[in-house]
Design a protein around this motif. Structure first.
Motif, PDB file in Angstrom:
ATOM      1  N   GLY A   1       0.676  -1.148   0.076  1.00 45.77           N
ATOM      2  CA  GLY A   1       0.058  -0.147   0.002  1.00 45.77           C
ATOM      3  C   GLY A   1       0.737   1.228   0.320  1.00 45.77           C
ATOM      4  N   GLY A   2       0.813   1.750  -1.124  1.00 43.90           N
ATOM      5  CA  GLY A   2       1.820   3.247  -1.185  1.00 43.90           C
ATOM      6  C   GLY A   2       1.130   4.264  -1.727  1.00 43.90           C
ATOM      7  N   THR A   3      -0.146   4.222  -2.368  1.00 41.62           N
ATOM      8  CA  THR A   3      -1.153   5.102  -3.015  1.00 41.62           C
ATOM      9  C   THR A   3      -2.045   5.812  -2.285  1.00 41.62           C
ATOM     10  OG1 THR A   3      -2.077   3.528  -3.903  1.00 41.62           O
ATOM     11  CG2 THR A   3       0.006   4.238  -5.265  1.00 41.62           C
ATOM     12  N   SER A   4      -2.309   5.375  -1.292  1.00 46.47           N
ATOM     13  CA  SER A   4      -3.721   5.953  -0.476  1.00 46.47           C
ATOM     14  C   SER A   4      -3.302   6.965   0.316  1.00 46.47           C
ATOM     15  CB  SER A   4      -4.284   4.780   0.229  1.00 46.47           C
ATOM     16  OG  SER A   4      -5.532   5.219   0.793  1.00 46.47           O
ATOM     17  N   PHE A   5      -3.296   6.888   1.595  1.00 46.42           N
ATOM     18  CA  PHE A   5      -3.383   8.094   2.501  1.00 46.42           C
ATOM     19  C   PHE A   5      -1.999   8.287   3.180  1.00 46.42           C
ATOM     20  CE2 PHE A   5      -4.844   9.690   7.002  1.00 46.42           C
ATOM     21  CZ  PHE A   5      -4.483  11.000   6.627  1.00 46.42           C
ATOM     22  N   LEU A   6      -1.488   7.305   3.888  1.00 43.22           N
ATOM     23  CA  LEU A   6      -0.041   7.259   4.705  1.00 43.22           C
ATOM     24  C   LEU A   6       1.127   7.217   3.650  1.00 43.22           C
ATOM     25  CD1 LEU A   6       1.458   7.183   7.460  1.00 43.22           C
ATOM     26  CD2 LEU A   6       1.146   4.932   7.624  1.00 43.22           C
ATOM     27  N   THR A  29      -5.621   2.742  -7.164  1.00 37.15           N
ATOM     28  CA  THR A  29      -5.654   4.026  -6.431  1.00 37.15           C
ATOM     29  C   THR A  29      -4.629   5.066  -7.039  1.00 37.15           C
ATOM     30  OG1 THR A  29      -6.274   2.895  -4.580  1.00 37.15           O
ATOM     31  CG2 THR A  29      -5.767   4.927  -4.110  1.00 37.15           C
ATOM     32  N   THR A  30      -5.428   6.132  -7.300  1.00 34.95           N
ATOM     33  CA  THR A  30      -4.385   7.370  -7.739  1.00 34.95           C
ATOM     34  C   THR A  30      -4.209   8.250  -6.617  1.00 34.95           C
ATOM     35  OG1 THR A  30      -5.369   7.206  -9.904  1.00 34.95           O
ATOM     36  CG2 THR A  30      -4.509   9.460  -9.292  1.00 34.95           C
ATOM     37  N   PRO A  31      -2.901   8.502  -5.922  1.00 36.53           N
ATOM     38  CA  PRO A  31      -2.829   9.310  -4.858  1.00 36.53           C
ATOM     39  C   PRO A  31      -3.272  10.880  -5.171  1.00 36.53           C
ATOM     40  CG  PRO A  31      -0.753   8.858  -6.090  1.00 36.53           C
ATOM     41  CD  PRO A  31      -1.742   8.144  -6.767  1.00 36.53           C
ATOM     42  N   SER A  32      -3.731  11.242  -3.932  1.00 41.78           N
ATOM     43  CA  SER A  32      -4.269  12.697  -3.931  1.00 41.78           C
ATOM     44  C   SER A  32      -3.174  13.688  -3.617  1.00 41.78           C
ATOM     45  CB  SER A  32      -5.642  13.006  -3.429  1.00 41.78           C
ATOM     46  OG  SER A  32      -5.423  12.736  -2.083  1.00 41.78           O
ATOM     47  N   VAL A  33      -2.034  13.205  -3.172  1.00 44.73           N
ATOM     48  CA  VAL A  33      -0.724  14.161  -2.732  1.00 44.73           C
ATOM     49  C   VAL A  33       0.267  13.404  -3.295  1.00 44.73           C
ATOM     50  CG1 VAL A  33      -2.267  15.193  -0.581  1.00 44.73           C
ATOM     51  CG2 VAL A  33      -0.732  12.885  -0.743  1.00 44.73           C
ATOM     52  N   HIS A  34       1.341  14.319  -3.537  1.00 41.21           N
ATOM     53  CA  HIS A  34       2.594  13.706  -4.317  1.00 41.21           C
ATOM     54  C   HIS A  34       2.589  12.808  -5.505  1.00 41.21           C
ATOM     55  CE1 HIS A  34       4.275  15.491  -0.536  1.00 41.21           C
ATOM     56  NE2 HIS A  34       3.814  14.698   0.243  1.00 41.21           N
ATOM     57  N   LYS A  35       1.462  13.407  -6.196  1.00 40.02           N
ATOM     58  CA  LYS A  35       1.326  12.419  -7.424  1.00 40.02           C
ATOM     59  C   LYS A  35       2.377  12.397  -8.304  1.00 40.02           C
ATOM     60  CE  LYS A  35      -2.988  13.463  -8.419  1.00 40.02           C
ATOM     61  NZ  LYS A  35      -4.204  13.768  -9.567  1.00 40.02           N
ATOM     62  N   GLU A  36       3.421  13.780  -8.460  1.00 40.53           N
ATOM     63  CA  GLU A  36       4.397  14.084  -9.152  1.00 40.53           C
ATOM     64  C   GLU A  36       5.626  13.318  -8.941  1.00 40.53           C
ATOM     65  OE1 GLU A  36       5.112  16.223  -5.542  1.00 40.53           O
ATOM     66  OE2 GLU A  36       3.426  15.948  -6.908  1.00 40.53           O
ATOM     67  N   LEU A  37       5.791  12.506  -7.856  1.00 36.64           N
ATOM     68  CA  LEU A  37       6.885  11.789  -7.289  1.00 36.64           C
ATOM     69  C   LEU A  37       6.856  10.128  -7.728  1.00 36.64           C
ATOM     70  CD1 LEU A  37       7.410  13.072  -3.772  1.00 36.64           C
ATOM     71  CD2 LEU A  37       8.369  13.802  -5.793  1.00 36.64           C
ATOM     72  N   GLY A 162      -4.732  14.380   1.948  1.00 34.59           N
ATOM     73  CA  GLY A 162      -4.672  12.894   1.523  1.00 34.59           C
ATOM     74  C   GLY A 162      -5.753  12.087   2.093  1.00 34.59           C
ATOM     75  N   ASP A 163      -6.371  12.455   3.303  1.00 38.13           N
ATOM     76  CA  ASP A 163      -7.121  11.759   4.101  1.00 38.13           C
ATOM     77  C   ASP A 163      -8.493  11.621   3.233  1.00 38.13           C
ATOM     78  OD1 ASP A 163      -8.775  10.288   5.907  1.00 38.13           O
ATOM     79  OD2 ASP A 163      -8.392  12.004   7.375  1.00 38.13           O
ATOM     80  N   LYS A 164      -9.002  10.361   2.892  1.00 37.02           N
ATOM     81  CA  LYS A 164     -10.060  10.118   2.295  1.00 37.02           C
ATOM     82  C   LYS A 164     -11.336   9.470   3.260  1.00 37.02           C
ATOM     83  CE  LYS A 164      -9.038  11.365  -1.971  1.00 37.02           C
ATOM     84  NZ  LYS A 164      -9.137  10.310  -3.362  1.00 37.02           N
ATOM     85  N   THR A 165     -11.137   9.356   4.611  1.00 30.72           N
ATOM     86  CA  THR A 165     -11.677   8.922   5.280  1.00 30.72           C
ATOM     87  C   THR A 165     -13.002   9.720   5.847  1.00 30.72           C
ATOM     88  OG1 THR A 165     -10.818   9.514   7.525  1.00 30.72           O
ATOM     89  CG2 THR A 165      -9.986   7.235   6.267  1.00 30.72           C
ATOM     90  N   ASN A 166     -12.734  10.909   5.555  1.00 23.87           N
ATOM     91  CA  ASN A 166     -13.661  12.304   5.952  1.00 23.87           C
ATOM     92  C   ASN A 166     -13.837  12.130   7.366  1.00 23.87           C
ATOM     93  OD1 ASN A 166     -13.581  13.069   3.366  1.00 23.87           O
ATOM     94  ND2 ASN A 166     -15.684  12.296   3.013  1.00 23.87           N
ATOM     95  N   MET A 307      -9.175  16.963  -5.206  1.00 18.81           N
ATOM     96  CA  MET A 307     -10.523  16.754  -4.625  1.00 18.81           C
ATOM     97  C   MET A 307     -11.328  17.331  -5.601  1.00 18.81           C
ATOM     98  SD  MET A 307     -10.190  14.637  -1.865  1.00 18.81           S
ATOM     99  CE  MET A 307     -11.870  14.964  -1.189  1.00 18.81           C
ATOM    100  N   THR A 308     -12.486  16.501  -5.976  1.00 21.27           N
ATOM    101  CA  THR A 308     -13.626  17.195  -6.951  1.00 21.27           C
ATOM    102  C   THR A 308     -14.755  17.731  -6.089  1.00 21.27           C
ATOM    103  OG1 THR A 308     -14.905  15.039  -6.966  1.00 21.27           O
ATOM    104  CG2 THR A 308     -13.006  15.092  -8.586  1.00 21.27           C
TER     105      THR A 308
END
Length: 338
Positions: A1-6, A29-37, A162-166, A307-308
């Motif tokens: 798991g490397g693409t979600s939150f942590l 899963t597409t990361p919502s932070v640090h995508k460019e890395l 990056g937290d998608k749990t809301n 985020m959309t």
């Protein structure tokens, strides 16, 4: 798991410190932070359920297991990698201590290994399942790697970009609007939380320094009440805010507020849920960002292109959510109070 939150925060910090990184994911899963890395990362594709082929070859200094949500998954990867990886860092949770009945939950506190035969309600079923799953996953790693090659990280509630749990976004969203803000809980109700980046960076440093063992990862550095938390967090925004405390648990429950992370009412099996001892982790190098900075940066991430608008609206305009019902609840409370 490397693409979600942590994971993306761990990757960003590891790359910054000169490490090479491989991820093993399903590729969905597409990361919502640090995508460019992620073009700097070796991306191995598979599935922990039935396809570990990509992990059958290769050697690494450390494996970080963020997606261990099934004891068999953790058992299988630990067995597969034990002769080709020096350290196994398992991302567990303070959930292993459920039910939280102690005043001071240390790393030596007994953890949950078996669910009771009779469980009172659905929420408790989930708590027991999660605690048992995490404890037994920890034990599976230790069995395969040995205690001297295992790091067990037990974060409390994490929040941040990056937290998608809301679970936590209520506070950055709500405090940015000002006016009268509902604060649940009694004046001495404690809270615990951790910025995901503080968790990520501490875990990477543990691995770098070959520091094994079990660590509660919980902030803030000193005990903090819920009211003090909101008082500090509101200063992330330059807007007038009036805090209105509702200290009646029954009233809160009747109005659909059984918890509001980081606030968990300290009653029953949750008595000590915000009393995890963090002294060991702090002594080993755990540090904490300024809360106001964390709140503001989470707010900015929420309203960024990461985020959309549909995602934001789903949370902010939920008729059952506290954001939409807050003023109505406050009106009811004022009638009781007056």
């Amino acid at each position: 798991g490397g693409t979600s939150f942590l994971g993306p925060h761990q990757i960003a910090y590891a790359l910054k410190r000169g490490h090479s990184v491989s991820t093993f994911t399903r590729g969905k899963t597409t990361p919502s932070v640090h995508k460019e890395l992620f073009n700097q990362v070796e991306q191995l594709i598979g599935d922990r359920v039935d396809n570990l082929k990509a992990l059958e070859k290769g050697e690494w200094d450390v494996v970080i297991d963020n997606s261990g949500r099934n004891v068999k998954w953790t058992t299988d990867t630990a067995k597969l990698l034990k002769n080709r990886v020096k350290l196994y860092l398992y991302t567990s949770s303070t959930g292993v201590y459920y039910p939280y009945l102690s005043e001071n939950i240390t790393e030596e506190t007994t953890t949950l290994t078996k669910e009771p035969e009779i469980i009172e309600n659905e929420d408790e079923k989930l708590e027991y399942w999660y605690g048992v799953m995490k404890t037994n996953s920890e034990n599976a790693v230790i069995k395969a790697f040995g205690a001297d090659r295992t790091i067990i990280a037990r974060p409390t509630y994490m929040f941040g970009p990056g937290d998608k749990t809301n679970r936590f976004i209520h506070w950055p969203v709500r405090l940015a609007k000002g006016s009268e803000v509902l604060v649940p809980g009694k004046t001495d109700d404690l809270v615990q939380y951790a910025d995901v980046r503080d968790v990520a960076e501490f875990m990477i440093r543990l691995a770098e320094n070959n520091i094994t063992g079990k660590f509660n990862i919980a902030g803030p550095i000193e005990q903090q009440t819920m009211l003090a938390f909101v008082n500090e967090a509101k200063d992330a925004f330059d807007i007038d805010t009036t805090l209105i405390t509702i200290n009646d648990y029954d009233f809160l429950q009747q109005n659909g507020i059984s918890y509001l992370v980081p606030w968990i009412p300290p009653i029953g099996k949750n008595y000590g849920s915000s009393k995890a001892a963090n002294k060991k982790a702090i002594a080993t190098g755990l540090t904490f960002r300024d809360l106001k900075t964390s709140i503001k940066e989470m707010h900015d991430w929420w309203y960024s292109d990461a985020m959309t608008q549909e995602e934001r609206d789903k949370f902010e305009k939920d008729p059952k959510g506290i954001l939409m019902r807050e003023q109505e609840i406050l009106k009811k409370w004022k009638k009781v109070y007056d």
